[in-house]
Design a protein around this motif. Structure first.
Motif, PDB file in Angstrom:
ATOM      1  N   GLY B 182       0.826  -1.216   0.000  1.00  0.00           N
ATOM      2  CA  GLY B 182       0.000   0.000   0.000  1.00  0.00           C
ATOM      3  C   GLY B 182       0.856   1.259   0.000  1.00  0.00           C
ATOM      4  N   GLU B 183       0.292   2.327  -0.587  1.00  0.00           N
ATOM      5  CA  GLU B 183       1.027   3.590  -0.656  1.00  0.00           C
ATOM      6  C   GLU B 183       0.880   4.332   0.663  1.00  0.00           C
ATOM      7  N   VAL B 184       1.989   4.769   1.230  1.00  0.00           N
ATOM      8  CA  VAL B 184       1.948   5.542   2.473  1.00  0.00           C
ATOM      9  C   VAL B 184       2.007   7.034   2.130  1.00  0.00           C
ATOM     10  N   ARG B 193      10.315  12.635  -7.317  1.00  0.00           N
ATOM     11  CA  ARG B 193       9.373  12.020  -6.376  1.00  0.00           C
ATOM     12  C   ARG B 193      10.068  11.037  -5.428  1.00  0.00           C
ATOM     13  N   THR B 194       9.565  10.993  -4.215  1.00  0.00           N
ATOM     14  CA  THR B 194       9.977   9.953  -3.281  1.00  0.00           C
ATOM     15  C   THR B 194       8.727   9.199  -2.820  1.00  0.00           C
ATOM     16  N   TYR B 195       8.751   7.897  -2.998  1.00  0.00           N
ATOM     17  CA  TYR B 195       7.593   7.083  -2.642  1.00  0.00           C
ATOM     18  C   TYR B 195       7.862   6.331  -1.349  1.00  0.00           C
ATOM     19  N   THR B 196       6.832   6.253  -0.507  1.00  0.00           N
ATOM     20  CA  THR B 196       6.917   5.384   0.670  1.00  0.00           C
ATOM     21  C   THR B 196       5.778   4.367   0.575  1.00  0.00           C
ATOM     22  N   MET B 197       6.150   3.103   0.621  1.00  0.00           N
ATOM     23  CA  MET B 197       5.167   2.025   0.499  1.00  0.00           C
ATOM     24  C   MET B 197       5.282   1.128   1.733  1.00  0.00           C
TER      25      MET B 197
END
Lengths: 231, 231
Positions: B182-184, B193-197
């Motif tokens: 899931g995307e945090v 962009r920086t993604y946290t999952m």
């Protein structure tokens, strides 16, 4: 099993292992161990096969790199892929009678695993890994110089090379041209078909080949065309 | 170029080539030769890279096979793939300053080939092939023991491992379970962009990871979950 295997290796290949455990593990399927919880040697072939695969890649690469000093990288890669592949290794395993010494669980034995191409290939790689681990690269080179390298001169790998790609790449160096594969004949009963295919270059038939599948027949036709073009 | 390269290799790695031609070829792109029809040494890196690739496969395989005596074959294969890949090799090439010594044609130079990951990877493999050809496997192992193996303990390859597959395989050994990523959060400007999952196992969050793409963040989340599960 180990004693018979060791006698065969000594007699047929003049190979004697110092580390008997690793040789035994190389010929053992995990299903065999699952049925014998009290066996001391818990090794089975998977990890050793991982090592053997890399050993084969290097030994074959080095051999063809030196044997064919003018061969371009693309063709070297295709030749290596033909020599180091499941189809070839499973045949070598059978030729060396390795299939007779594999330790399998009862279920696998019933499922005819002993004849399965992928298992035979794994065992061949595992043997190579064990030999390398026990005695180093020179011993492996000595073994495959008997078992594999002579087959190169006998044209044993030609049918496994990607001749269609090679033909296309060669022809396209000299500009656009039209390569067409056509069916010449299909013979034999349903379960034993033999296909004959030909390849035309700009409308002129340049090669004809026969095989158990259309694809194999096309590869053989491309191989004949390459020969005709002196490639 | 050759003199500077040889000085650097001597100074940084204590390596001296006997065969200067093969070293020069390993750092030469074919586009350079096309512009210099009178050069005597017509070698370029492609064939040597073919050899170097196989050398690296074996040296890395043997190292991790011995370093991790209990690691199953599937994980060994994934670790090797993380260590022997374009992404890793291109970074090693830059770290060793190999990019400064590549001989390129003018067109390639303008097209920024010197920064291209695939070319840097090829040159690294070609150097390994040349070193092996000139001095044998021990010299290669000595070199990569400085350049690559210490990175293993620093966790350098963890983000390249397929942790998602490993997590799935590990969990499925113990029967069915539900793994959801899931995307945090997503932060930073469009081009940075920086993604946290995070990853949940049967509804419970077990790990959270951050990365420049969703996929990398998921891999990191899976890695954290594996750590939590003591894998």
């Amino acid at each position: 099993m180990l004693k018979g295997l060791e006698q065969m290796l000594k007699k047929d290949f003049d190979i004697e292992f110092k580390n008997h455990e690793i040789l035994e593990a190389a010929f053992t399927h995990v299903s065999y161990l699952n049925e014998k919880p009290n066996l001391k040697n818990r090794g089975y072939y998977e990890r050793i096969e991982f090592l053997g695969d890399a050993v084969m890649q290097l030994c074959v690469s080095e051999y063809i790199f030196k044997k064919f000093p003018k061969m371009p990288e693309g063709k070297l890669t295709r030749l290596r892929a033909a020599m180091v592949c499941e189809d070839s290794f499973s045949k070598f395993a059978t030729e060396c009678h390795f299939n007779e010494y594999i330790r399998l669980g009862k279920g696998e034995e019933k499922g005819n695993a002993r004849q399965r191409t992928s298992l035979l290939c794994d065992i061949f790689e595992a043997f190579i890994g064990a030999l390398y681990y026990d005695q180093g690269k020179d011993a492996v080179v000595k073994f495959i110089s008997k078992v594999i390298f002579p087959k190169l001169d006998e044209g044993w790998f030609d049918h496994l090379m990607d001749n269609k790609t090679e033909l296309q790449e060669f022809l396209q160096q000299n500009g656009e041209c039209k390569i067409v594969y056509g069916e010449v004949s299909v013979t034999g009963p349903d379960n034993q078909r033999t296909y004959t295919m030909n390849v035309s270059i700009n409308g002129k038939v340049m090669g004809e080949g026969t095989g158990r599948t259309k694809k194999l027949a096309e590869q053989m036709a491309a191989y004949k065309a390459l020969k005709k073009l002196n490639k």
